[in-house]
Scaffold this active site. Structure first.
Site, PDB file in Angstrom:
ATOM      1  N   ARG A 170      43.411  40.990  50.410  1.00  0.00           N
ATOM      2  CA  ARG A 170      42.204  41.064  49.707  1.00  0.00           C
ATOM      3  C   ARG A 170      41.154  41.107  50.271  1.00  0.00           C
ATOM      4  O   ARG A 170      40.600  40.398  51.423  1.00  0.00           O
ATOM      5  CB  ARG A 170      42.287  39.922  48.370  1.00  0.00           C
ATOM      6  CG  ARG A 170      43.469  39.892  47.494  1.00  0.00           C
ATOM      7  CD  ARG A 170      43.183  39.075  46.612  1.00  0.00           C
ATOM      8  NE  ARG A 170      44.450  38.614  45.654  1.00  0.00           N
ATOM      9  CZ  ARG A 170      44.860  39.207  44.877  1.00  0.00           C
ATOM     10  NH1 ARG A 170      44.319  40.549  44.234  1.00  0.00           N
ATOM     11  NH2 ARG A 170      46.281  38.872  44.422  1.00  0.00           N
TER      12      ARG A 170
ATOM     13  N   THR B  99      41.066  46.488  43.879  1.00  0.00           N
ATOM     14  CA  THR B  99      41.342  47.772  44.558  1.00  0.00           C
ATOM     15  C   THR B  99      40.856  49.054  43.807  1.00  0.00           C
ATOM     16  O   THR B  99      39.908  49.554  44.739  1.00  0.00           O
ATOM     17  CB  THR B  99      42.848  48.102  45.057  1.00  0.00           C
ATOM     18  OG1 THR B  99      43.267  46.940  45.487  1.00  0.00           O
ATOM     19  CG2 THR B  99      42.960  49.173  46.000  1.00  0.00           C
TER      20      THR B  99
ATOM     21  N   THR C  83      50.184  47.548  39.664  1.00  0.00           N
ATOM     22  CA  THR C  83      50.139  45.712  39.476  1.00  0.00           C
ATOM     23  C   THR C  83      51.291  45.725  38.383  1.00  0.00           C
ATOM     24  O   THR C  83      51.747  46.098  37.506  1.00  0.00           O
ATOM     25  CB  THR C  83      48.895  45.524  38.440  1.00  0.00           C
ATOM     26  OG1 THR C  83      48.869  44.244  38.273  1.00  0.00           O
ATOM     27  CG2 THR C  83      48.294  46.273  37.595  1.00  0.00           C
TER      28      THR C  83
ATOM     29  N   ASP D  49      51.059  43.384  36.496  1.00  0.00           N
ATOM     30  CA  ASP D  49      50.313  42.924  35.345  1.00  0.00           C
ATOM     31  C   ASP D  49      50.185  43.925  34.114  1.00  0.00           C
ATOM     32  O   ASP D  49      50.169  43.566  32.834  1.00  0.00           O
ATOM     33  CB  ASP D  49      48.807  42.350  35.676  1.00  0.00           C
ATOM     34  CG  ASP D  49      48.845  41.153  36.466  1.00  0.00           C
ATOM     35  OD1 ASP D  49      49.974  40.519  36.808  1.00  0.00           O
ATOM     36  OD2 ASP D  49      47.872  41.012  37.201  1.00  0.00           O
TER      37      ASP D  49
END
Ligand code: F6P
Length: 341
Positions: A72, A105, A125, A127
């Site tokens: 990150r 990102t 992702t 998620d």
């Protein structure tokens, strides 16, 4: 053409399938040279990369993680790096960059794209919270892993007449909790989109035991919170990337349920196991299609877009639209789950 690819943010099953697909489509069909930046944006900002050949992506389709590494990056660090990244891309003769990443990102990709870099993003992702694409790869794998865990927890919960409070990933959205909870027949599903009422959760679990059932499974997304003022709640701090540090909804909720019900309640935090290991067939196919279409987009000069699954088609969607809002669980999807809170 010379095309760069990088993986950034939290890893996700299917990243290697995208990298492989970019190399196959680029090298075999277009005669491109593909270079891979190491450890996400850091590789671009610090000039660390290597050539990706057919040999270097051989055998990675089913591998979890990312052969390129991922980190990150703090948004301020990236903002300061736009001019440097642009100059570097020109220096090494890059015709296109394909960043593969989630919300953070893609926001960074937009920043660099607005700064003049030739970017085509690929959304990833577990998620499943990126707008404009019906699904992100990694989600199907995470739901499968979580569902298997819930199935296993049911048998041990029943043996001991326990309540299992299972925390699944999902900071802002409860897609994994909703799908895994539905697939496993959880008795309560709690998502961040809808603060939970502790009285109601307690009533649902109590009613089960009163009906003679011997266990209960409560599934919650890690970002879920109670309705303000309804129970004691420890709030977390924020990390250097601006992400909230969670204080453990499963731990807090299981303690509260145990206290209210007089039944043993155990927290289970599934954590990063949801992101590890081999991608499902669905995720491999979606990731491969995204990689193929990203290379095509670079060849068409369709910069400032991401690949997106819409129905059965892969379309290109402007980065600005993709990062405008997160895709949250709508009320009507939540209502379809048999027992919700
Ligand atoms: O965004 C993907 C995700 O797995 C979230 O579900 C989770 O909250 C977060 O990343 C965890 O990040 P990290 O790997 O930095 O702990």
């Amino acid at each position: 053409m010379r095309i760069g690819v990088l993986t950034s943010g939290g890893d996700c099953p299917g990243l290697n399938a995208v990298i492989r697909s970019v190399v196959h489509r680029g090298v075999v069909d277009h005669g491109d040279e593909i270079i891979g930046f190491e450890d996400g944006w850091r590789g671009l900002l610090e000039g660390q990369h290597r050539e990706l050949t057919l040999d270097s992506v051989s055998g990675i389709l089913a591998q979890g993680g990312t052969i390129l590494g991922s980190t990150r990056v703090q948004p301020s660090h990236l903002r300061d790096g736009v001019a440097r990244a642009k100059a570097y891309c020109q220096e090494i003769g890059l015709d296109g960059i394909i960043p593969i990443g989630g919300e953070g990102t893609l926001k960074a990709a937009r920043l660099l794209s607005d700064g003049g870099l030739p970017i085509v993003g690929v959304p990833k992702t577990i998620d499943n919270d990126i707008a404009c694409t019906d699904v992100t790869f990694g989600f199907d794998t995470a739901v499968s892993v979580a569902t298997e865990a819930l199935d296993r927890l049911k048998t041990t919960a029943e043996s001991h007449q326990r309540v299992m409070v299972v925390e699944l990933m999902g900071r802002h959205t409860g897609w994994i909790a909703l799908h895994a909870g539905m697939a496993a027949g959880a008795h309560a599903i709690i998502v961040p989109e809808r603060p939970f009422n502790i009285e109601r959760v307690t009533a649902v679990v109590r009613e089960r035991f009163e009906r003679g059932k011997k266990f209960a499974i409560v599934v919650c997304a890690e970002g879920a919170k109670p309705e303000p003022g309804t129970m004691h709640w420890e709030e977390g701090s924020v990390d250097i990337y601006g992400h909230e540090r969670f204080t453990g909804v499963a731990t807090q909720l299981s303690m509260e349920l145990e206290h209210r019900l007089g039944k043993e309640a155990k927290p289970v935090i599934l954590g990063h196991v949801q992101r590890g290991g081999t991608p499902t067939a669905y995720d491999r196919v979606l990731a491969t299609r995204f990689g193929w279409h990203a290379v095509e987009a670079v060849h068409k000069g369709a910069f400032g877009h991401i690949t997106a699954l819409q129905g059965t088609q892969i379309n290109l969607v402007p980065l600005a639209e993709a990062v405008a809002d997160l895709k949250t669980v709508p009320a009507e999807r939540y209502a379809e789950a048999e027992t919700v809170i």
